[in-house]
Design a protein around this motif. Structure first.
Motif, PDB file in Angstrom:
ATOM      1  N   LYS A  64     -20.336  10.662   6.535  1.00 18.79           N
ATOM      2  CA  LYS A  64     -19.447   9.527   6.773  1.00 18.79           C
ATOM      3  C   LYS A  64     -19.592   8.517   5.640  1.00 18.79           C
ATOM      4  O   LYS A  64     -20.700   8.167   5.247  1.00 18.79           O
ATOM      5  N   ILE A  65     -18.488   8.068   5.097  1.00 20.51           N
ATOM      6  CA  ILE A  65     -18.499   7.078   4.020  1.00 20.51           C
ATOM      7  C   ILE A  65     -18.192   5.711   4.614  1.00 20.51           C
ATOM      8  O   ILE A  65     -17.168   5.539   5.276  1.00 20.51           O
ATOM      9  N   ASN A  66     -19.117   4.779   4.399  1.00 19.41           N
ATOM     10  CA  ASN A  66     -18.861   3.405   4.833  1.00 19.41           C
ATOM     11  C   ASN A  66     -17.869   2.765   3.889  1.00 19.41           C
ATOM     12  O   ASN A  66     -17.983   2.905   2.683  1.00 19.41           O
ATOM     13  N   ARG A  67     -16.920   2.097   4.466  1.00 17.85           N
ATOM     14  CA  ARG A  67     -15.897   1.411   3.681  1.00 17.85           C
ATOM     15  C   ARG A  67     -16.034  -0.089   3.891  1.00 17.85           C
ATOM     16  O   ARG A  67     -16.235  -0.546   5.018  1.00 17.85           O
ATOM     17  N   TYR A  68     -15.912  -0.815   2.794  1.00 15.00           N
ATOM     18  CA  TYR A  68     -16.048  -2.266   2.848  1.00 15.00           C
ATOM     19  C   TYR A  68     -14.837  -2.901   2.190  1.00 15.00           C
ATOM     20  O   TYR A  68     -14.373  -2.439   1.153  1.00 15.00           O
ATOM     21  N   THR A  69     -14.355  -3.968   2.809  1.00 12.91           N
ATOM     22  CA  THR A  69     -13.310  -4.759   2.165  1.00 12.91           C
ATOM     23  C   THR A  69     -13.964  -5.597   1.069  1.00 12.91           C
ATOM     24  O   THR A  69     -15.197  -5.720   1.017  1.00 12.91           O
ATOM     25  N   LEU A  70     -13.158  -6.197   0.231  1.00  8.69           N
ATOM     26  CA  LEU A  70     -13.696  -7.068  -0.812  1.00  8.69           C
ATOM     27  C   LEU A  70     -14.480  -8.218  -0.189  1.00  8.69           C
ATOM     28  O   LEU A  70     -15.562  -8.576  -0.667  1.00  8.69           O
ATOM     29  N   SER A  71     -13.963  -8.747   0.901  1.00 11.23           N
ATOM     30  CA  SER A  71     -14.638  -9.854   1.583  1.00 11.23           C
ATOM     31  C   SER A  71     -16.004  -9.410   2.113  1.00 11.23           C
ATOM     32  O   SER A  71     -17.005 -10.106   1.949  1.00 11.23           O
ATOM     33  N   THR A  80     -18.888 -13.874  -5.370  1.00  7.63           N
ATOM     34  CA  THR A  80     -17.511 -14.265  -5.064  1.00  7.63           C
ATOM     35  C   THR A  80     -16.567 -13.106  -5.426  1.00  7.63           C
ATOM     36  O   THR A  80     -16.893 -12.279  -6.294  1.00  7.63           O
ATOM     37  N   PRO A  81     -15.394 -13.054  -4.787  1.00  9.76           N
ATOM     38  CA  PRO A  81     -14.411 -12.033  -5.172  1.00  9.76           C
ATOM     39  C   PRO A  81     -14.055 -12.114  -6.646  1.00  9.76           C
ATOM     40  O   PRO A  81     -13.867 -11.092  -7.304  1.00  9.76           O
ATOM     41  N   ARG A  82     -13.999 -13.315  -7.158  1.00 12.74           N
ATOM     42  CA  ARG A  82     -13.676 -13.492  -8.583  1.00 12.74           C
ATOM     43  C   ARG A  82     -14.723 -12.807  -9.462  1.00 12.74           C
ATOM     44  O   ARG A  82     -14.376 -12.160 -10.451  1.00 12.74           O
ATOM     45  N   THR A  83     -15.986 -12.947  -9.104  1.00 12.91           N
ATOM     46  CA  THR A  83     -17.053 -12.325  -9.884  1.00 12.91           C
ATOM     47  C   THR A  83     -16.955 -10.801  -9.818  1.00 12.91           C
ATOM     48  O   THR A  83     -17.090 -10.113 -10.830  1.00 12.91           O
ATOM     49  N   VAL A  84     -16.687 -10.278  -8.627  1.00 16.29           N
ATOM     50  CA  VAL A  84     -16.562  -8.823  -8.473  1.00 16.29           C
ATOM     51  C   VAL A  84     -15.401  -8.302  -9.319  1.00 16.29           C
ATOM     52  O   VAL A  84     -15.536  -7.304 -10.035  1.00 16.29           O
ATOM     53  N   SER A 102      -5.696   1.737  -3.157  1.00 16.03           N
ATOM     54  CA  SER A 102      -4.988   0.658  -3.851  1.00 16.03           C
ATOM     55  C   SER A 102      -4.342  -0.279  -2.839  1.00 16.03           C
ATOM     56  O   SER A 102      -4.189   0.061  -1.664  1.00 16.03           O
ATOM     57  N   GLY A 103      -4.008  -1.442  -3.329  1.00 18.44           N
ATOM     58  CA  GLY A 103      -3.324  -2.422  -2.478  1.00 18.44           C
ATOM     59  C   GLY A 103      -4.183  -2.851  -1.303  1.00 18.44           C
ATOM     60  O   GLY A 103      -5.401  -2.984  -1.424  1.00 18.44           O
ATOM     61  N   ARG A 104      -3.554  -3.017  -0.149  1.00 17.21           N
ATOM     62  CA  ARG A 104      -4.269  -3.469   1.048  1.00 17.21           C
ATOM     63  C   ARG A 104      -5.222  -2.407   1.592  1.00 17.21           C
ATOM     64  O   ARG A 104      -6.109  -2.711   2.355  1.00 17.21           O
ATOM     65  N   GLY A 105      -5.019  -1.191   1.173  1.00 15.36           N
ATOM     66  CA  GLY A 105      -5.887  -0.100   1.632  1.00 15.36           C
ATOM     67  C   GLY A 105      -7.100   0.110   0.742  1.00 15.36           C
ATOM     68  O   GLY A 105      -7.919   0.997   0.992  1.00 15.36           O
ATOM     69  N   ALA A 106      -7.261  -0.700  -0.293  1.00 15.57           N
ATOM     70  CA  ALA A 106      -8.395  -0.536  -1.203  1.00 15.57           C
ATOM     71  C   ALA A 106      -9.693  -0.844  -0.467  1.00 15.57           C
ATOM     72  O   ALA A 106      -9.762  -1.728   0.378  1.00 15.57           O
ATOM     73  N   PHE A 107     -10.720  -0.082  -0.801  1.00 17.38           N
ATOM     74  CA  PHE A 107     -12.022  -0.314  -0.164  1.00 17.38           C
ATOM     75  C   PHE A 107     -13.142  -0.013  -1.147  1.00 17.38           C
ATOM     76  O   PHE A 107     -12.965   0.668  -2.155  1.00 17.38           O
ATOM     77  N   TYR A 108     -14.295  -0.545  -0.823  1.00  7.87           N
ATOM     78  CA  TYR A 108     -15.498  -0.358  -1.632  1.00  7.87           C
ATOM     79  C   TYR A 108     -16.496   0.471  -0.837  1.00  7.87           C
ATOM     80  O   TYR A 108     -16.442   0.525   0.392  1.00  7.87           O
TER      81      TYR A 108
END
Length: 142
Positions: free
Chosen positions: A3-10, A19-23, A38-44
């Motif tokens: 299982k891959i954990n997915r994280y939003t930018l926040s 900060t998001p700017r730094t990332v 990509s877009g709203r579906g992008a994850f880390y």
């Protein structure tokens, strides 16, 4: 199946305290990969978190982003250890002051120097012995 954990930018920013700017800046500088999707579906992923923590570690050690980039993409098997964090105003450091003779003292921080207590003691004894030999030879020359 792994299982891959997915994280939003926040979420990512909260986890690594950036900060998001730094990332986004690190992505722009190619210090870390862009998010998956990509877009709203992008994850880390966990890989992004590990990379950001490694960048923070090197920055805390006082390295420039250029030097960090070199270290991150170093293909050799032996990566160097980060240097100790530079002392900042207000930091507290415990050192030993060893009295050698009048006007001569040794300031020693064994842990920072990478010495065991036995090695620190041996160093002190060797310095005292060296000082005594120098002082004695000077007296014999007169």
């Amino acid at each position: 199946m792994k299982k891959i954990n997915r994280y939003t930018l926040s979420d990512l920013c909260q986890l690594v305290e950036l900060t998001p700017r730094t990332v986004r800046f690190y992505i722009q500088k190619s210090l870390m990969p862009a998010p998956e999707g990509s877009g709203r579906g992008a994850f880390y992923t966990q890989e992004h978190i590990e990379r950001l923590l490694e960048i923070k570690k090197w920055q805390d050690a006082g390295l420039s982003l250029e030097r960090i980039s070199e270290l991150l993409f170093d293909e050799s098997s032996t990566k160097p250890l980060p240097p100790l964090k530079r002392a900042q105003p207000g930091d507290i450091e415990v050192c030993s002051h060893v009295h050698i003779d009048e006007g001569i003292s040794l300031t020693l921080n064994p842990s920072k120097a990478g010495l065991t207590p036995e090695q620190a003691k041996q160093l002190t004894l060797e310095i005292i012995s060296l000082y005594q030999r120098i002082a004695l030879s000077d007296k014999e020359d007169k």
